[in-house]
Design a protein around this motif. Structure first.
Motif, short mmCIF file in Angstrom:
data_model
loop_
_atom_site.label_atom_id
_atom_site.label_comp_id
_atom_site.label_asym_id
_atom_site.label_seq_id
_atom_site.Cartn_x
_atom_site.Cartn_y
_atom_site.Cartn_z
N VAL A 44 0.83 -1.20 0.00
CA VAL A 44 0.00 0.00 0.00
C VAL A 44 0.87 1.25 0.00
CG1 VAL A 44 -1.72 1.30 1.30
CG2 VAL A 44 -1.95 -1.17 1.08
N SER A 455 -7.57 14.00 -4.99
CA SER A 455 -8.45 13.05 -4.30
C SER A 455 -8.62 11.77 -5.10
CB SER A 455 -9.82 13.70 -4.05
OG SER A 455 -10.41 14.10 -5.29
N ARG A 456 -8.80 11.92 -6.42
CA ARG A 456 -8.98 10.73 -7.26
C ARG A 456 -7.71 9.88 -7.30
NH1 ARG A 456 -11.18 11.87 -13.14
NH2 ARG A 456 -12.90 12.64 -11.83
N ILE A 459 -7.40 8.02 -3.95
CA ILE A 459 -8.33 6.89 -3.81
C ILE A 459 -7.88 5.72 -4.68
CG2 ILE A 459 -10.70 6.14 -4.24
CD1 ILE A 459 -11.62 8.92 -3.45
N VAL A 460 -7.49 6.02 -5.92
CA VAL A 460 -7.06 4.94 -6.82
C VAL A 460 -5.80 4.28 -6.28
CG1 VAL A 460 -6.17 4.46 -9.12
CG2 VAL A 460 -8.15 5.94 -8.84
N LEU A 462 -4.76 4.09 -3.08
CA LEU A 462 -5.07 3.27 -1.91
C LEU A 462 -5.82 2.00 -2.29
CD1 LEU A 462 -6.11 6.01 0.67
CD2 LEU A 462 -4.02 4.65 0.68
N PHE A 463 -6.83 2.14 -3.14
CA PHE A 463 -7.61 0.98 -3.54
C PHE A 463 -6.77 -0.01 -4.33
CE2 PHE A 463 -10.76 -1.16 -6.28
CZ PHE A 463 -11.55 -1.71 -5.29
N GLY A 464 -5.97 0.51 -5.28
CA GLY A 464 -5.10 -0.39 -6.04
C GLY A 464 -4.07 -1.07 -5.16
N PHE A 466 -4.41 -1.75 -2.00
CA PHE A 466 -5.10 -2.76 -1.19
C PHE A 466 -5.38 -4.02 -2.01
CE2 PHE A 466 -9.06 -4.64 0.36
CZ PHE A 466 -8.70 -4.94 1.66
N LEU A 467 -5.82 -3.85 -3.25
CA LEU A 467 -6.09 -5.02 -4.09
C LEU A 467 -4.81 -5.80 -4.38
CD1 LEU A 467 -8.69 -3.75 -6.72
CD2 LEU A 467 -9.09 -5.15 -4.70
#
Length: 781
Positions: A44, A455-456, A459-460, A462-464, A466-467
């Motif tokens: 992460v 912000s985008r 988010i991308v 952090l989400f990427g 995490f995946l």
């Protein structure tokens, strides 16, 4: 384990169980990620750093927007204002959006741009400018409005504003040009097409009328509102057939109940009173025409009571329990029940003037006669329903042909109406009505970029991250198929852990002298076997015959069994150790009884079992502890264990000894555990968490559950002590090792306190407060 093998029949229970399994899976995934939290944090963190790097070096793009209002000018005599606006939105807005991004409009916009506004096209050929401009331009119609938004994205704010202004001007010029075109020619083409559609429409209408006339169709359809008469007739016969069949089945059940009561000599008065509801009041009262006035009153009272109860049930469906009519009916029912109890002294046989014992045959005749009548009605209705069903099926093909013609007629009629509307609209435009566009919002110089957005990107990232960490953790979890903690073992296997045995130090000597429980009974390692003995005694007090096995060879099952036997013998319980591993007799070799007779001799012998068993049982030199070695090797150990002789041996041992411990081969190596496990009270499974694979241990537990063999619990073997922690405090340390700093007097701990488990697998350890975790393998100095 059992619930996974045998899903419950109740749908709601199964759904609830599936939800619980999903929750357990999520919790297990979170637990795995907690074990790999350093890897998760690293991935992460790397994803966040990559996102920050991208945000720092990415090209900034700015967007300028303008809004256009699309409207109709001139009178409109065909549509109201609301309908006209809706027509513009539905038919015109998609066209406007496509025209704004068309090559014709964009070429006109490029002609209006200055060289300073064409910085985005620098270094590109002139032929590619329209494509570049088209990729950067966006046109969208705002829902439920007549407004179109036009936007352009550029690396320069001023360039974005000038490009949007040029596109709007080019579109307005294009619309002025096309409205001066050949509207009259379009009207002529549409008029000719409309004439052809009208001819086909009239032809299809004539075919539809002729088809209806030939099939004698009344225009009725099975659309849920009106049914064809043939279909209505089939439905009627079907409903009547179901009603008669239901009535006949009720009489069959009543007849069977009367015959059953007659066979058992039960009282038939309740069946007689129920006939008023089964075969009808008139048929029942006809049988009572010769009864006395008192009997007739009792029957009428019973009938009134049944009728009142039916009325009460019907009222409660529509009225509340405190409604006056409901309360009045309930009082009438209570009064009828009170009066009916006053007639209890008179029996139905006396009322019907029947001789004792004739009530049963009379009830059978009455119900049987009514049942035969219903059976004849059922046969007649079945024939009528079959006939009408065939006629309705033949009707289906005819109705389908008519329905196709109706759809074709409707389609041609709709197309004719559309063409008429289009011709009228073009005629009005030709006389002065036009589609006009007005700028309602000029493009404004943007103050901040639209891409990239912090912000985008965050988010991308952090989400990427995490995946990616989730995928990496699952890959490592698949490759590293081992247990990491006591909680994970109990959660995955659903089996309690009875004891944890430390790495036992090597003992000098042979036989009992090689066992830690016998050689050093006061050591910390020996306390594990007392814990095992206590756990078995408290949680499984009735388990006197136990088979000890493991998942794979080398897990230490024989050592655990022998030390547990010594521990039971020290508590003054007569204990017998049986070496049932006739393939590789580990217990026999451990106790130095390799050349003696044993279990194989008992199972192959035809002598008296008690005499043969006693002759092949040997003392170990310790009071209350005897051993039956494996004996000479045989070629068919599984067949010998499956013979009745072995079960008789266990029965003999149970009558002589307090506890019987059976050593068997590993569960995955042979089927002996399944054979022995069905004859004893349960199985104790020995495993090494640092060595055994999860899938293999899970497979063994599932196989025992499938064979309905109780697994009493697990024994974790060869558990190491973490450096810097006092293992004694966790397990028996209050008596053996919990000394203060003054009591150490500078002495170093015994070497056995820190077992060296030199292997390429992680070593289990136990904290001083009872928490379990994995430590890095320690090598001998």
């Amino acid at each position: 384990m059992h619930s996974e093998l045998h899903p419950p029949s109740d749908g709601r229970a199964w759904s609830s169980q599936q939800d619980m399994l999903l929750i357990h899976g999520l919790l297990r995934q979170l637990q795995v990620m907690r074990y790999r939290k350093q890897l998760v944090m690293a991935i992460v963190g790397a994803a966040v750093l990559l996102g920050a790097l991208y945000y720092a070096i990415a090209t900034r793009y700015y967007r300028a927007e303008a809004s256009l209002l699309i409207s109709q000018s001139g009178p409109n005599t065909l549509n109201s204002s609301v309908t006209g606006e809706e027509t513009v939105r539905r038919n015109t807005m998609p066209t406007v959006v496509n025209i704004l991004r068309s090559a014709k409009v964009l070429e006109g916009a490029l002609e209006r741009l200055t060289p300073e506004d064409c910085i985005d096209f620098a270094g590109k050929p002139r032929s590619a400018w329209v494509s570049i401009l088209q990729n950067g331009t966006s046109a969208n119609a705002i829902r439920s409005t007549s407004i179109v938004e036009v936007s352009y994205q550029s690396r320069y704010p001023e360039g974005a504003v000038n490009v949007v202004r040029a596109i709007v001007q080019s579109y307005l010029a294009f619309m002025d040009e096309i409205h001066k075109g050949t509207t009259s020619q379009i009207v002529a083409v549409l008029t000719q097409e409309r004439s052809q559609v009208a001819d086909r429409f009239a032809q299809r209408q004539a075919e539809l009328l002729e088809t209806r006339r030939s099939f004698a169709d009344l225009g009725l359809r099975s659309d849920g509102k009106t049914l064809h008469p043939l279909v209505q007739r089939a439905v009627f016969f079907n409903e009547e057939l179901i009603r008669v069949q239901k009535r006949r089945v009720e009489l069959d059940a009543r007849l069977a109940a009367i015959r059953h009561a007659m066979g058992r000599g039960e009282n038939l008065e309740s069946h007689a009173l129920a006939l008023a509801d089964i075969i009808g009041t008139e048929a029942f009262t006809a049988q009572l025409r010769s009864a006395s006035a008192e009997a007739q009153a009792e029957v009428r009272l019973a009938h009134d009571l049944i009728t009142a109860r039916g009325e009460l049930a019907a009222m409660l469906e529509h009225l509340g329990p405190r409604h006056p009519e409901v309360l009045a009916t309930q009082q009438r029912i209570q009064l009828a029940e009170s009066l009916l109890r006053d007639y209890q002294g008179s029996s139905v046989e006396r009322t019907l003037r029947l001789a004792p014992g004739q009530l049963g045959p009379w009830l059978t005749d009455v119900v049987g006669q009514k049942r035969n009548e219903l059976w004849q009605q059922e046969q007649l209705l079945e024939r009528q329903f079959a006939q009408t069903s065939d006629e309705a099926i033949q009707l289906t093909g005819q109705l389908a042909q008519i329905e196709l013609l109706e759809r074709d007629v409707k389609r041609l009629g709709d197309l004719n109406d559309v063409l008429l509307n289009q011709i009228a609209s073009l005629d009005l435009q030709h006389s002065g009505q036009e589609i006009r566009a007005a700028v309602v919002q000029e493009p404004v110089l943007p103050s901040r970029p639209v891409s990239p957005r912090l912000s985008r990107v965050g988010i991308v990232a952090l989400f990427g991250g995490f995946l990616l960490s989730l995928m990496a953790v699952n890959v490592m979890e698949t490759l590293d198929d081992r247990f990491r903690s006591l909680e994970e073992i109990q959660q995955r296997l659903g089996t309690p852990v009875l004891a944890m045995v430390r790495q036992l130090p090597a003992q000098d000597g042979t036989g009992l002298e090689s066992l830690a429980m016998y050689a050093s009974p006061t050591s910390v390692e020996s306390e594990s076997f007392r814990t095992l003995r206590t756990a078995l005694t408290l949680s499984h007090a009735d388990a006197r015959q136990i088979v000890v096995s493991s998942t794979e060879p080398g897990d230490g099952k024989t050592t655990v069994l022998a030390n547990l036997g010594v521990c039971l013998a020290q508590s003054e319980r007569r204990t017998l150790l049986i070496d049932a591993d006739m393939r590789r007799p580990g217990l026999t070799n451990l106790l130095g009884m390799r050349d003696r007779r044993g279990l194989s001799e008992v199972l192959r012998s035809d002598d008296d079992l008690a005499h043969s068993a006693a002759a092949n049982t040997f003392a170990t030199g310790m009071e209350n502890l005897d051993v039956m070695p494996a004996g000479p090797r045989v070629s068919n150990p599984a067949e010998l264990l499956s013979s009745p002789r072995f079960s008789e041996l266990l029965a003999w041992a149970s009558s002589v000894y307090d506890h019987v411990l059976v050593d068997s081969p590993p569960a995955l190596a042979a089927s002996d555990v399944a054979i022995i496990g069905r004859l004893v009270d349960g199985v104790v499974l020995v495993m090494q968490p640092a060595k055994n694979r999860r899938r293999l241990v899970t497979r063994v537990i599932e196989e025992q559950a499938l064979l309905k063999i109780p697994v009493l619990g697990l024994v974790l073997n060869r558990i190491g002590a973490d450096e810097g922690h006092n293992y004694y405090y966790y397990q028996g340390g209050y008596y053996y090792g919990a000394r203060s700093d003054d009591e150490h007097d500078g002495a170093t701990p015994d070497a056995a306190e820190f077992d060296e488990y030199d292997d390429d697998v992680p070593e289990w350890s136990v904290h001083s407060r009872g928490s379990r975790h994995l430590t890095v393998p320690r090598r001998a100095a």
